[in-house]
Design a protein around this motif. Structure first.
Motif, PDB file in Angstrom:
ATOM      1  N   LEU A  98      -7.213  -2.198  -2.167  1.00  0.00           N
ATOM      2  CA  LEU A  98      -6.569  -2.903  -3.301  1.00  0.00           C
ATOM      3  C   LEU A  98      -8.116  -2.633  -4.409  1.00  0.00           C
ATOM      4  N   ALA A  99      -8.706  -3.637  -3.999  1.00  0.00           N
ATOM      5  CA  ALA A  99      -9.596  -3.846  -5.157  1.00  0.00           C
ATOM      6  C   ALA A  99     -10.217  -2.376  -5.345  1.00  0.00           C
ATOM      7  N   ASP A 100     -10.521  -1.031  -4.370  1.00  0.00           N
ATOM      8  CA  ASP A 100     -12.024  -0.379  -4.594  1.00  0.00           C
ATOM      9  C   ASP A 100     -11.331   0.440  -5.182  1.00  0.00           C
ATOM     10  N   HIS A 101      -9.440   0.623  -4.646  1.00  0.00           N
ATOM     11  CA  HIS A 101      -9.280   2.066  -5.091  1.00  0.00           C
ATOM     12  C   HIS A 101      -7.458   1.252  -5.239  1.00  0.00           C
ATOM     13  N   PRO A 102      -7.578   0.597  -6.998  1.00  0.00           N
ATOM     14  CA  PRO A 102      -6.021   0.198  -7.299  1.00  0.00           C
ATOM     15  C   PRO A 102      -4.951   1.334  -7.595  1.00  0.00           C
ATOM     16  N   LEU A 159       0.307  -0.760  -0.068  1.00  0.00           N
ATOM     17  CA  LEU A 159       0.605   0.178   0.058  1.00  0.00           C
ATOM     18  C   LEU A 159       1.267   1.189  -0.055  1.00  0.00           C
ATOM     19  N   ASN A 160       0.241   2.171  -1.161  1.00  0.00           N
ATOM     20  CA  ASN A 160       1.339   3.590  -0.780  1.00  0.00           C
ATOM     21  C   ASN A 160       0.870   4.613  -0.222  1.00  0.00           C
ATOM     22  N   THR A 161       0.988   4.249   1.527  1.00  0.00           N
ATOM     23  CA  THR A 161       0.252   5.556   1.919  1.00  0.00           C
ATOM     24  C   THR A 161       0.746   7.329   2.219  1.00  0.00           C
ATOM     25  N   ARG A 162       1.526   6.856   1.027  1.00  0.00           N
ATOM     26  CA  ARG A 162       2.182   8.764   1.023  1.00  0.00           C
ATOM     27  C   ARG A 162       1.530   8.941  -0.175  1.00  0.00           C
ATOM     28  N   SER A 163       0.604   8.327  -0.997  1.00  0.00           N
ATOM     29  CA  SER A 163      -0.401   8.970  -1.584  1.00  0.00           C
ATOM     30  C   SER A 163      -2.009   9.908  -1.535  1.00  0.00           C
ATOM     31  N   THR A 164      -1.714  10.595  -2.137  1.00  0.00           N
ATOM     32  CA  THR A 164      -3.289  11.439  -2.498  1.00  0.00           C
ATOM     33  C   THR A 164      -4.773  10.969  -1.857  1.00  0.00           C
ATOM     34  N   THR A 165      -4.718   9.192  -2.790  1.00  0.00           N
ATOM     35  CA  THR A 165      -5.700   9.069  -2.845  1.00  0.00           C
ATOM     36  C   THR A 165      -6.193   7.881  -0.965  1.00  0.00           C
ATOM     37  N   TRP A 166      -4.831   7.697  -0.251  1.00  0.00           N
ATOM     38  CA  TRP A 166      -5.096   7.287   0.737  1.00  0.00           C
ATOM     39  C   TRP A 166      -5.142   8.430   1.824  1.00  0.00           C
ATOM     40  N   ARG A 167      -4.448   9.692   1.961  1.00  0.00           N
ATOM     41  CA  ARG A 167      -4.834  11.266   2.439  1.00  0.00           C
ATOM     42  C   ARG A 167      -6.208  11.097   2.465  1.00  0.00           C
ATOM     43  N   GLY A 168      -6.563  10.976   1.272  1.00  0.00           N
ATOM     44  CA  GLY A 168      -8.461  11.359   1.456  1.00  0.00           C
ATOM     45  C   GLY A 168      -9.812  10.367   2.157  1.00  0.00           C
ATOM     46  N   ARG A 199      -9.773   3.356   5.994  1.00  0.00           N
ATOM     47  CA  ARG A 199      -7.729   2.888   6.070  1.00  0.00           C
ATOM     48  C   ARG A 199      -7.369   1.356   7.047  1.00  0.00           C
ATOM     49  N   ALA A 200      -8.482   1.307   7.415  1.00  0.00           N
ATOM     50  CA  ALA A 200      -8.600  -0.150   8.327  1.00  0.00           C
ATOM     51  C   ALA A 200      -9.100  -1.078   7.814  1.00  0.00           C
ATOM     52  N   ARG A 201      -9.716  -1.151   6.463  1.00  0.00           N
ATOM     53  CA  ARG A 201      -9.874  -1.673   6.144  1.00  0.00           C
ATOM     54  C   ARG A 201      -8.702  -3.123   5.862  1.00  0.00           C
ATOM     55  N   PRO A 202      -9.550  -4.279   5.203  1.00  0.00           N
ATOM     56  CA  PRO A 202      -8.368  -5.193   5.066  1.00  0.00           C
ATOM     57  C   PRO A 202      -7.680  -4.555   3.233  1.00  0.00           C
ATOM     58  N   PRO A 203      -6.197  -4.907   3.194  1.00  0.00           N
ATOM     59  CA  PRO A 203      -5.585  -4.184   2.042  1.00  0.00           C
ATOM     60  C   PRO A 203      -5.722  -4.311   0.504  1.00  0.00           C
ATOM     61  N   LEU A 204      -6.487  -6.204   0.687  1.00  0.00           N
ATOM     62  CA  LEU A 204      -7.091  -7.054  -0.135  1.00  0.00           C
ATOM     63  C   LEU A 204      -8.327  -5.592  -1.728  1.00  0.00           C
TER      64      LEU A 204
END
Length: 105
Positions: free
Chosen positions: A72-76, A49-58, A64-69
């Motif tokens: 990534l399915a919702d926000h590739p 997971l790219n936790t520095r991305s603007t998507t993550w900050r949004g 953010r607590a959801r499982p990584p997969l």
């Protein structure tokens, strides 16, 4: 060899230029096969997971607590890029270690 990334990502463009035989998949339009994503998560863990991305900050804390997969399915675009698959072996990012592992410089 398959390269998963974004066509607008400068790092992915550099990797593609160095790896002209790689087949490119845009994660926005093409996605990443579930088995490759699971293998990448098993290999790289949270680093996928790219936790520095603007998507993550949004995202809010609950998202953010959801499982990584699921994330990534919702926000590739949350996936760190590029993800390179060669003969079943995975490489993440375009670091000197990745380039050495692929035998390119």
């Amino acid at each position: 060899m398959r390269l998963f990334g974004l066509k607008t990502c400068d790092t992915c463009r550099k990797a593609l230029k160095t790896l002209p035989d790689a087949k490119f998949f845009d994660v926005r339009s093409d996605g990443v096969p579930g088995n490759v994503l699971q293998q990448a998560l098993d290999r790289f863990g949270e680093a996928l997971l790219n936790t520095r991305s603007t998507t993550w900050r949004g995202l809010d804390d609950a998202q953010r607590a959801r499982p990584p997969l699921e994330l990534l399915a919702d926000h590739p675009t949350l996936m760190k890029r590029p993800l390179i698959e060669r003969d079943g072996e995975l490489f993440l990012g375009w670091s000197p270690q990745t380039r050495a592992g692929l035998g390119v410089e």
